[in-house]
Design a protein around this motif. Sequence first.
Motif, short mmCIF file in Angstrom:
data_model
loop_
_atom_site.label_atom_id
_atom_site.label_comp_id
_atom_site.label_asym_id
_atom_site.label_seq_id
_atom_site.Cartn_x
_atom_site.Cartn_y
_atom_site.Cartn_z
N ILE A 111 0.84 -1.20 0.00
CA ILE A 111 0.00 0.00 0.00
C ILE A 111 0.87 1.25 0.00
N HIS A 112 1.94 1.21 0.78
CA HIS A 112 2.83 2.36 0.87
C HIS A 112 3.53 2.64 -0.46
N ALA A 113 3.87 1.59 -1.20
CA ALA A 113 4.63 1.76 -2.44
C ALA A 113 3.75 2.03 -3.65
N MET A 114 2.46 1.63 -3.60
CA MET A 114 1.66 1.62 -4.81
C MET A 114 0.56 2.68 -4.86
N PHE A 115 0.10 3.17 -3.73
CA PHE A 115 -1.08 4.03 -3.74
C PHE A 115 -0.72 5.44 -3.28
N SER A 116 -1.34 6.40 -3.94
CA SER A 116 -1.04 7.81 -3.65
C SER A 116 -1.71 8.27 -2.35
N ASN A 117 -2.96 7.87 -2.13
CA ASN A 117 -3.66 8.29 -0.90
C ASN A 117 -3.47 7.24 0.19
N ARG A 118 -2.20 6.94 0.44
CA ARG A 118 -1.89 5.87 1.40
C ARG A 118 -2.32 6.23 2.81
N ASP A 119 -2.35 7.55 3.14
CA ASP A 119 -2.73 7.93 4.50
C ASP A 119 -4.14 7.45 4.82
N THR A 120 -5.04 7.60 3.87
CA THR A 120 -6.42 7.17 4.08
C THR A 120 -6.50 5.67 4.28
N HIS A 121 -5.79 4.95 3.42
CA HIS A 121 -5.80 3.50 3.53
C HIS A 121 -5.17 3.04 4.83
N PHE A 122 -4.11 3.72 5.26
CA PHE A 122 -3.47 3.36 6.52
C PHE A 122 -4.42 3.59 7.69
N ALA A 123 -5.14 4.68 7.62
CA ALA A 123 -6.08 4.99 8.72
C ALA A 123 -7.19 3.96 8.81
N GLN A 124 -7.62 3.48 7.63
CA GLN A 124 -8.67 2.47 7.61
C GLN A 124 -8.19 1.15 8.23
N ILE A 125 -6.92 0.93 8.19
CA ILE A 125 -6.35 -0.29 8.78
C ILE A 125 -6.01 -0.06 10.25
N PHE A 126 -5.44 1.10 10.55
CA PHE A 126 -4.92 1.36 11.91
C PHE A 126 -6.03 1.40 12.95
N GLU A 127 -7.07 2.13 12.65
CA GLU A 127 -8.09 2.37 13.66
C GLU A 127 -8.74 1.09 14.18
N PRO A 128 -9.26 0.23 13.31
CA PRO A 128 -9.89 -0.99 13.85
C PRO A 128 -8.90 -1.91 14.56
N LEU A 129 -7.68 -1.96 14.07
CA LEU A 129 -6.70 -2.81 14.73
C LEU A 129 -6.33 -2.27 16.10
N HIS A 130 -6.17 -0.96 16.18
CA HIS A 130 -5.79 -0.33 17.46
C HIS A 130 -6.85 -0.58 18.52
N LYS A 131 -8.07 -0.50 18.10
CA LYS A 131 -9.16 -0.65 19.07
C LYS A 131 -9.38 -2.12 19.45
N SER A 132 -8.99 -3.02 18.58
CA SER A 132 -9.31 -4.44 18.84
C SER A 132 -8.20 -5.19 19.57
N LEU A 133 -7.14 -4.49 19.97
CA LEU A 133 -6.04 -5.17 20.65
C LEU A 133 -6.53 -5.73 21.99
N ASP A 134 -6.26 -7.01 22.19
CA ASP A 134 -6.73 -7.67 23.41
C ASP A 134 -5.75 -8.76 23.77
N THR A 135 -5.25 -8.71 25.00
CA THR A 135 -4.27 -9.70 25.44
C THR A 135 -4.90 -11.03 25.82
N ASP A 136 -6.22 -11.10 25.80
CA ASP A 136 -6.86 -12.36 26.17
C ASP A 136 -6.65 -13.44 25.11
N ASN A 137 -6.49 -13.02 23.87
CA ASN A 137 -6.28 -13.98 22.78
C ASN A 137 -4.94 -13.64 22.10
N MET A 138 -3.89 -14.27 22.59
CA MET A 138 -2.56 -13.93 22.11
C MET A 138 -2.35 -14.32 20.63
#
Length: 1446
Positions: A775-802
């Motif tokens: 995504i970083h190498a191929m797409f111009s609006n990478r910031d938007t795509h990164f945000a779409q990935i970062f936000e759900p992952l950041h919120k879903s971090l849970d140590t109960d399921n390693m």
Amino acid sequence: MAHSKNRATDGKITYPPGVKEISDKISKEEMVRRLKMVVKTFMDMDQDSEEEKELYLNLALHLASDFFLKHPDKDVRLLVACCLADIFRIYAPEAPYTSPDKLKDIFMFITRQLKGLEDTKSAQFNRYFYLLENIAWVKSYNICFELEDSNEIFTQLYRTLFQVINNGHNQKVHMHMVDLMSSIVCEGDSVSQELLDTVLVNLVPAHKNLNKQAYDLAKALLKRTAQAIEPYITNFFNQVLMLGKTSVSDLSEHVFDLILELYNIDSHLLLSVLPQLEFKLKSNDNDERLQVVKLLAKMFGAKDSELASQNKPLWQCYLGRYSSCTTRPITFFSVYTNWRKTSFYSKTKLQDFDHLGFLWFLRFNDIHVPVRLECVKFASHCLMNHPDLAKDLTEYLKVRSHDPEEAIRHDVIVSIVTASKKDLSLVNDHLLNFVRERTLDKRWRVRKEAMMGLAQIYKKYALQAEAGKEAAKQISWIKDKLLHIYYQNSIDDRLLVERIFAQYLVPHNLETTERMKCLYYLYATLDGNAVKALNEMWKCQNMLRHHVKDLLDLIKQPKSDSYNKTVFSKVMVITRNLPDPGKTQDFVKKLAQVLEEDEKIRKQLETLVSPSCSCKQAEVCVKEVTKKLGSPKQPSNPFLEMVKFLLERIAPVHIDTESISALIKQVNKSIEGTADDEDEGVPTEQAIRAGLELLKVLSFTHPVSFHSAETFESLLGCLKMDDEKVAEAALQIFKNTGNKLEESFPHIKSVLLTVLQHKAKKGPPRQAKYAIHCIHAMFSNRDTHFAQIFEPLHKSLDTDNMEQLITPLTTLGHLAMLAPEQFAAPLKSLVANFIVKDLLMNDRIPGKKTTKLWVPDDEVSPETLAKIQGLKLMVRWLLGVKNNQSKSGNSTLRMLTAILSSDGDLTEQGKMGKPDMSRLRLAAGCAILRLAQEPCYHEIITLEQYQLCALVINDECYQVRQAFAQKLHKGLCRLRLPLEYLAVFTLCAKDPVKERRAHARQCLVKNINLRREYLKQHAAVSEKLISLLPEYVVPYAIHLLVHDPDYVKVQDIEQLKDIKEALWFVLEILMAKNENNSHAFIRKMVENIKQTKDGQCPDDPKINEKLYTVCDVAMNIVISKSTTYSLESPKDPVLPARYFTQPDKNFSNTKNYLPPEMKSFFTPGKPKAANVLGAVNKPLSATGKMQTKLSRMETISNASSNSNPSSPGRSKGRLDSADVDHSENEDISMKSPSETEKPSRGRKRGAAANQDEKGQESKPKRGRKKAANTSTDDAEDQWGEDSSMAEASMETEDEQNSPPKKGRRGRPPKSAASKDETPSKGRRGRRKTAPPVDEENEEEQEEEEDDEDDAGSENMEVKPKGRRGRKPRGEADAASDSVESTPQKRRGRPPKSQTAARKASGGRSRAAANQEEESEEDMDTAQQSEEEEDESIDSSTKVSFLSPQN
């Protein structure tokens, strides 16, 4: 009959009816007419016509008168001769002529008439033929046996017949001549030497070529008379060969030619001659032996020859010519013993002649080079014509393949290859292996012949499959071996490998589909090292292509003041990629000038180096350029040859857009199951993986060739496959080639983005990583795509399921590195609250209780894997931020050093298992290495943290040491890690595993040579000398050893011996070359250090005493190993200010701090040259496993590339003839273990120490180098250093950056014994009892990019393969698993017993020393010449591993 004699006495001549008197009174024509009638009369008469015989007796006597015998007319003479021939027939067995003189005259007359047979078109030829037929049938010449002059008559007859025979004669003429001559030989009492010479002279090659019919006549005669003439032939050869009477015949000088011809005609002719040849084989005359050998070579090698089986003693005696007595003395007993073991002795009746057989075998040696050379040349004919003799020849060819003479080794290769190309079944695997060995020969000519021979064999039997699948399987190793040669440092070897690849392995002239199929299956069947070599080859070609493109761009620019300098710099870079750079430099300059002046050539080259150039265009461009630069008036044009070399390297003859499309189709066929994978001997899954890996490599070197919708669609299909490796490769290909995908292929972009986002969120960790980078190498609006990935992952971090946490942490880590500013706030909170407090500081699931220190990846707990990803996330975040304004770097370093200090158990709750702790220690150590590559973080790493990180290389777990060393080596080779980290390898001197020590040594060699080469190529970096010059590693090594926790008691002999071994570990390599008087520079540097104080603990007297003691150890090493140390140093070295205080000008430290008994441990002698080869770039074999003879031989036999004997500096051999007496190409390691065993570089104890030092002194002095002296001005240019650099390197240390107040690496607190300065039994560097059996490909554990590092050591699984490494005595039973590591203390050394601990306060017991001495193996590797040590590197940072950079 009495009545007839009376009639004859009367003198009245009776003529046939109608014939008048024949006298000199008639004309010639009338005489001829009358003679014809007489001839007719005699022709019609037979032996039973008694009356007619009596009637014409006087006529017969009259015709023999001188009038007729000397008549000037040839017709008359012919008719008279015919009459005389009939007279002999009619009056047989008693001729009417009784006078010996008259008989001689008659037969000499008839012989003269036989000359008329020469003209077959003559009108009288039939009469001449009648004459020949008559005398041959009647055997008229047998009458001459009783004459004294018979030899003269017979000789003249033979000469005449051999002269007149020609190709116009039919078989009847030939037959009658043979009948006539054979009757003389068979029925006579003897054959004179003159007559024998008359026959044999026609067999001499010169005469044979002049008159082939005479040769055939002689051949037929000898076959007919073989039994009768054999004694006379034997006598002739006996006179010449045995008695030396060369005057007996003019043919004496042609005896060997005659023997060969006679043997070919009929071997029975030489039944008694062949034993005489055996005598001649033992002659003291070199030329005579050579002639006999040439003769026997032809006789044994002839197609239908049975000489070897008929005369085995002679065959064995001949084979003796294959061995040279110049290489080593041969004792009487050893030769006699070997003789009795030969098959000839056991299978023949030679037991009855044991003494004779022994004498034959004793001639196994021949000192004369041409004799051995002739034997070798004969081998190919013998192999081709007599396959049954291959077994006998094999052993002798083996000896000759190691001959000191280059020409003989070369011809051994030619003979074997020639036979192989005729029929592969003619040669066995041993013979092919001789060719394989010579690919690493010292001489370029031999190496080239061996490589080209193997390539031709491979193309014929593997590609063209001329002998079926079995033959192809037999030589399948050739492709790997040829590509392995690309690891050699010689540019000639590399260029030849490239040429072989283009012409033989994957012929460029094949049609595109067939060429790509060939490449596809070749790549799928190569071994790991060959794959890396091929990848490196493409990378080097691509790099050179870019250099030429840069040169073209420079030439097109307007000229400026710096133009010439810039062009010259680029010319020098290109020169280093061509053979013989010294000569090539002028040619490349000339080429640059031609490019400036000739626009057509420049455009052709621009097309050639263009990324879009097709294979067909490349061929056209190469032809046009060579045609333009060539000159018919100058057939030998060195400039044109250089240009051809350059064009060969840069021309894309294999890969273009069409080729990539064909390769993709081939991969798709395998995926669909329609390919010929099984027929090619490749499992489908392996073929698919190899195809994707091949495409991945080509995506680095030929990215533009991938720009097609068909290619991208196929790759998109690969992303959806279940095979993780296939999907990973497809992702990497997209990353490398998809920079224009968004604008050129929008329909693919939308589909691909969805797949990438899914991979980043829920895919396997490595796929998630590559998805983010895509995504970083191929797409111009990478910031938007990164945000779409970062936000759900950041919120879903849970140590109960390693298990579900690993991929999100991987993705977030790479997002943090690629977009640190975009997610600055949440990332800081994530690291501080979740990673550190929640993940790392808590142990939720207790680890498995096991004594193992390492387990495979699939057995590592998910919690540990998550923690490792957490650590990597922190490091990637810091690498993305690239500043320490928030002091996050300090906090992270404290966290990492705390993990190391606690032995991997950060919480110290004891819940973690030992394998998990090993994984975390490795992750922490590698993390510090990653941070140290960034200048802003290197500055804040304290000396204590650096030292603690360095100790990881002595970790108790073998796999930790292994992976950490690889990471360290990789960072150093890229010139990213500071020079002080090179000193960490000195601690490897204490590694208990031989191969780890050897690998560390090779890493040192590689890095030192790389830095030296870099300084040569970049003179402008002299201001950074302190960070690049390899000699500056000495202060860091000294400081590191001073603070070595195992160095406790300052004056302890055993500990000082450890220090000495560690210093020699690095100094041996540094001092192998005395460039610019570096020995004196090192001495001066050590002297300067001794005038300072320790920068880490300047006020600690014990530390300073340690510092001075270690300096004395280093000084003694330099003094004992160098003869130039006392010369003046080029310039005062600059010491690193963080490590040492400024020298006190009022303080002069001249005290010797070493105990007197240490002096005996410094053995004089030159340091050995270092072995480079490609070992650093190859995965090591099973740990602790001894090298095979073959591998060691291959390493040593190419001791000096000598690629171009005419080039300066390449004529010097590797071995000093004054020091060693073996042949220059001989493998010293092939001797028995007792001859080659050398003392280990490991630390010896007790009495073994003296033996160790003596052993080092007495071992063969291989690879010794002469010091390279240069002028003082040159030295100052390289070694000059501004003193302000030291001040600039001075940094204030952050008090908060100190490590936690704990024992190093989790060591228990020192007991009371520590007050007595007894080393504590810490866990650092503990030795595993049984090292693992093998290592996976180490380089595959490394990241493709230096900034992408989550392949991680956690994925390094050690799988059992091969045989186990050696174990120390008494420990073999302790090993429970091939991957199991049992903790031992004291840096991997065997544990001390309680008794040993009480015997000495600091050192180990003699028993422990003996145990270690028995367990440790010598790490010495075969040495190479200076040419092999130097490797060229580009101005860009170069990865040492032979794999492409991502």
